[in-house]
Design a protein around this motif. Structure first.
Motif, short mmCIF file in Angstrom:
data_model
loop_
_atom_site.label_atom_id
_atom_site.label_comp_id
_atom_site.label_asym_id
_atom_site.label_seq_id
_atom_site.Cartn_x
_atom_site.Cartn_y
_atom_site.Cartn_z
N ASN A 58 0.68 -0.91 0.08
CA ASN A 58 0.07 0.38 0.19
C ASN A 58 0.57 1.13 -0.21
OD1 ASN A 58 0.62 1.11 2.44
ND2 ASN A 58 -1.04 -0.48 3.82
N PHE A 59 0.26 2.32 -0.01
CA PHE A 59 1.32 3.38 -0.44
C PHE A 59 2.00 3.89 1.02
CE2 PHE A 59 1.70 8.48 -1.23
CZ PHE A 59 2.74 8.38 -2.37
N GLY A 60 1.16 4.18 2.07
CA GLY A 60 1.85 3.89 2.98
C GLY A 60 3.58 3.34 3.72
N ALA A 61 2.48 2.31 2.70
CA ALA A 61 4.27 1.24 2.52
C ALA A 61 4.95 1.82 2.29
CB ALA A 61 3.91 -0.08 2.95
N LEU A 62 4.29 1.99 1.04
CA LEU A 62 6.16 2.18 -0.11
C LEU A 62 6.83 3.49 0.06
CD1 LEU A 62 4.71 3.12 -3.75
CD2 LEU A 62 5.91 5.01 -2.74
N LEU A 63 6.01 4.85 1.48
CA LEU A 63 6.87 5.64 1.48
C LEU A 63 7.55 5.30 2.51
CD1 LEU A 63 3.81 8.18 1.73
CD2 LEU A 63 5.39 8.31 0.11
N ASP A 64 7.16 3.83 3.45
CA ASP A 64 8.10 4.03 4.90
C ASP A 64 9.54 3.60 3.94
OD1 ASP A 64 5.97 4.59 6.47
OD2 ASP A 64 4.94 3.06 7.19
N GLY A 65 9.09 2.73 3.04
CA GLY A 65 10.06 1.67 2.91
C GLY A 65 10.98 2.44 2.33
N LEU A 66 11.14 4.09 1.86
CA LEU A 66 11.63 4.64 0.39
C LEU A 66 12.26 5.46 1.67
CD1 LEU A 66 12.23 6.42 -1.77
CD2 LEU A 66 9.90 7.79 -1.27
N GLU A 67 11.88 5.51 2.65
CA GLU A 67 12.30 6.59 3.98
C GLU A 67 13.41 5.68 4.15
OE1 GLU A 67 10.99 10.36 7.37
OE2 GLU A 67 9.59 8.40 6.23
N ALA A 68 12.78 4.58 5.20
CA ALA A 68 13.75 3.53 5.51
C ALA A 68 14.99 3.74 4.60
CB ALA A 68 13.32 2.10 5.84
N HIS A 69 15.21 3.24 3.01
CA HIS A 69 16.57 2.77 2.40
C HIS A 69 16.81 4.17 2.11
CE1 HIS A 69 18.54 1.76 -0.93
NE2 HIS A 69 18.51 2.91 -1.53
N LEU A 70 16.44 5.40 2.08
CA LEU A 70 17.08 6.76 2.18
C LEU A 70 17.85 7.03 2.81
CD1 LEU A 70 15.00 9.03 0.01
CD2 LEU A 70 16.74 7.71 -0.27
N ASP A 71 17.86 6.38 4.64
CA ASP A 71 18.19 7.11 5.73
C ASP A 71 19.03 5.37 6.35
OD1 ASP A 71 17.96 8.50 8.33
OD2 ASP A 71 17.15 6.90 9.23
N GLY A 72 18.57 4.42 5.48
CA GLY A 72 19.64 3.84 6.31
C GLY A 72 21.30 3.73 4.68
N ALA A 73 20.40 3.59 3.50
CA ALA A 73 21.47 3.47 2.89
C ALA A 73 22.74 4.43 2.45
CB ALA A 73 21.02 2.72 1.11
N TYR A 74 22.09 5.25 2.53
CA TYR A 74 23.31 6.89 1.63
C TYR A 74 23.49 8.26 2.62
CZ TYR A 74 20.76 5.36 -2.31
OH TYR A 74 20.66 4.55 -3.26
N ARG A 75 23.35 7.23 4.43
CA ARG A 75 24.62 8.03 5.30
C ARG A 75 24.80 7.55 6.02
NH1 ARG A 75 19.78 10.68 9.46
NH2 ARG A 75 20.36 10.15 11.38
N THR A 76 25.83 8.46 7.49
CA THR A 76 26.72 7.30 7.95
C THR A 76 26.44 7.52 9.32
OG1 THR A 76 28.47 9.07 7.84
CG2 THR A 76 28.66 7.53 6.99
N GLU A 77 26.75 6.83 10.20
CA GLU A 77 26.22 7.25 12.36
C GLU A 77 27.67 7.90 12.34
OE1 GLU A 77 23.36 7.64 13.17
OE2 GLU A 77 22.27 6.75 11.31
N PRO A 78 28.37 7.89 13.88
CA PRO A 78 27.12 8.66 14.78
C PRO A 78 25.91 9.61 13.52
CG PRO A 78 28.45 9.11 16.12
CD PRO A 78 28.85 8.95 14.07
N VAL A 79 24.88 10.56 14.10
CA VAL A 79 23.69 11.80 13.99
C VAL A 79 24.41 12.55 15.02
CG1 VAL A 79 21.79 12.96 13.88
CG2 VAL A 79 21.83 11.05 12.93
#
Length: 396
Positions: free
Chosen positions: A375-396
């Motif tokens: 569903n659309f909400g899951a698509l948005l959640d998945g996109l946000e999780a991918h961007l946050d997990g794949a293209y940023r380093t920790e720690p914040v």
């Protein structure tokens, strides 16, 4: 270590198939729906400007007022209105004089109408608020100066910097074009294509009459008004892309990451939402044409944005077992898979939501190209999780 993009470029491509009933949501100079020839046949077209504005208006609805942006020639009038209640600004004339002096260092050409700029200027409400705060304690002192001295004083206040930084998401996403002032230009992080029908269309006309209620009550004949409106109906392919790297630069000049990262990722999510849910409102009361897409597919790429309109260079025709929307979705899925195979550059992330039965051929084609339907909400959640997990380093 601050968050940073691990890839030099990250593009979020949004592909949409959407069927619209009889409508005239974006008209040409003759009042008829815009069109274009593509693949040798006439197609329905909705301009990128029309859908960008609809997206931007929908986008603004989800944001607090202080984050809103405005595109207008009357920026001086807007600033003067804010300066009106400032202690030491006695009247409207003084507010206009102070606003004019504050904006003079920007070097924006004056328009034909007094107080207007020569072109539309896109700014954030918070940027004007910062200007007001800059002079709030000095208004009587500044207004006591003559015009020349006031202009010179304003020139040393760093007003240009107020419009080069602190952009709201609207400006960071959609950009600001100032033709003769490169220092005020903001490169858009979003590109929106003209929407095109996946099939050939014909222009039709709605001949209408409006009844005069008083004439009817008196049992008289004849219409109170007669006219016609051009319209067409179409299944549209819509495409937009967001450069996450550019969005970060616009939000946080000189660096990528830091406090701008959560805002950028949230901005991408909100843009995808608004692009999918918005519809240009032209003749909306006459046609009630608002629909939701049959397919929304999101593809994250690190090479370049890819518009898949080539899927429809040969116009779609309805088959015996499926309509144009279903055939268009299958064409798009096949084109995505073909491009990935031909160029050998599979996208790091894909996801899709569609309106077809899970056991249908269409669902199978979508799943093969973009992954399991959700569903659309899951698509948005998945996109946000991918961007946050794949293209940023920790720690914040």
């Amino acid at each position: 270590m601050p968050p940073a993009l691990l890839a030099p470029r990250v593009y979020v491509d949004v592909h949409i198939i959407q069927t619209v009933p009889p409508a005239n949501m974006n008209r040409d100079d003759q009042g008829n729906p815009k069109d274009a020839v593509y693949g040798g046949v006439r197609r329905s077209r909705v301009s990128s400007q029309a859908w960008k504005r609809a997206t931007r208006m929908h986008f603004a609805e989800s944001r607090p007022v202080e984050d809103h942006a405005t595109r207008t020639r009357a920026v001086a009038a807007a600033l003067a209105e804010r300066l009106g209640p400032v202690p030491g600004v006695p009247d409207e004339e003084s507010a206009v004089r102070l606003a004019t002096a504050l904006l003079a260092p920007l070097g924006i050409k004056a328009g034909k109408k007094e107080g207007d700029t020569a072109y539309l200027f896109f700014y954030g409400q918070s940027q004007l608020d910062r200007l007001v705060a800059l002079v709030a304690d000095r208004a009587p002192e500044l207004l006591a100066l003559d015009d020349k001295a006031l202009t010179e004083e304003a020139a040393g206040m760093g007003v240009q910097e107020f419009f080069r930084t602190g952009h709201p998401l609207d400006v960071a996403l959609f950009g600001r074009m100032v033709a003769d002032l490169a220092t005020l230009r903001v490169d858009a992080s979003t590109q929106v294509a003209h929407a095109l029908s996946t099939h050939a269309v014909d222009l039709e006309f709605d001949y209408f009459t409006a009844v005069d209620d008083e004439t009817e009550r008196r049992n008289e004949t004849g219409a109170g008004m007669i006219g016609n409106i051009g319209f067409n109906s179409a299944t549209l392919y819509r495409y937009a892309t967001v450069g996450l790297h550019q969005l970060l630069r616009n939000l946080s000049p000189g660096r990528t990451g830091g406090a701008a990262w959560p805002a950028a990722v949230a901005g991408v999510r909100d843009f995808v939402t608004s692009f999918a849910r918005s519809v240009p409102a032209g003749y909306g009361n006459s046609f009630a044409h608002r629909t939701l897409p049959s397919l929304v597919a999101v593809v994250v790429r690190t090479d370049q944005p890819v518009n898949l309109v080539s899927a429809f260079e040969a116009p779609v025709t309805p088959g015996e077992q499926q309509g144009i929307a279903a055939a268009s979705v299958m064409r798009l899925a096949d084109e995505h898979a073909r491009v990935a195979e031909l160029w050998g550059e599979p996208a790091p992330y894909t996801s899709a939501v569609h309106a077809f039965g899970q056991d249908s051929r269409v669902a199978g084609a979508v799943e093969a190209a973009f992954g399991a339907g959700r569903n659309f909400g899951a698509l948005l959640d998945g996109l946000e999780a991918h961007l946050d997990g794949a293209y940023r380093t920790e720690p914040v």
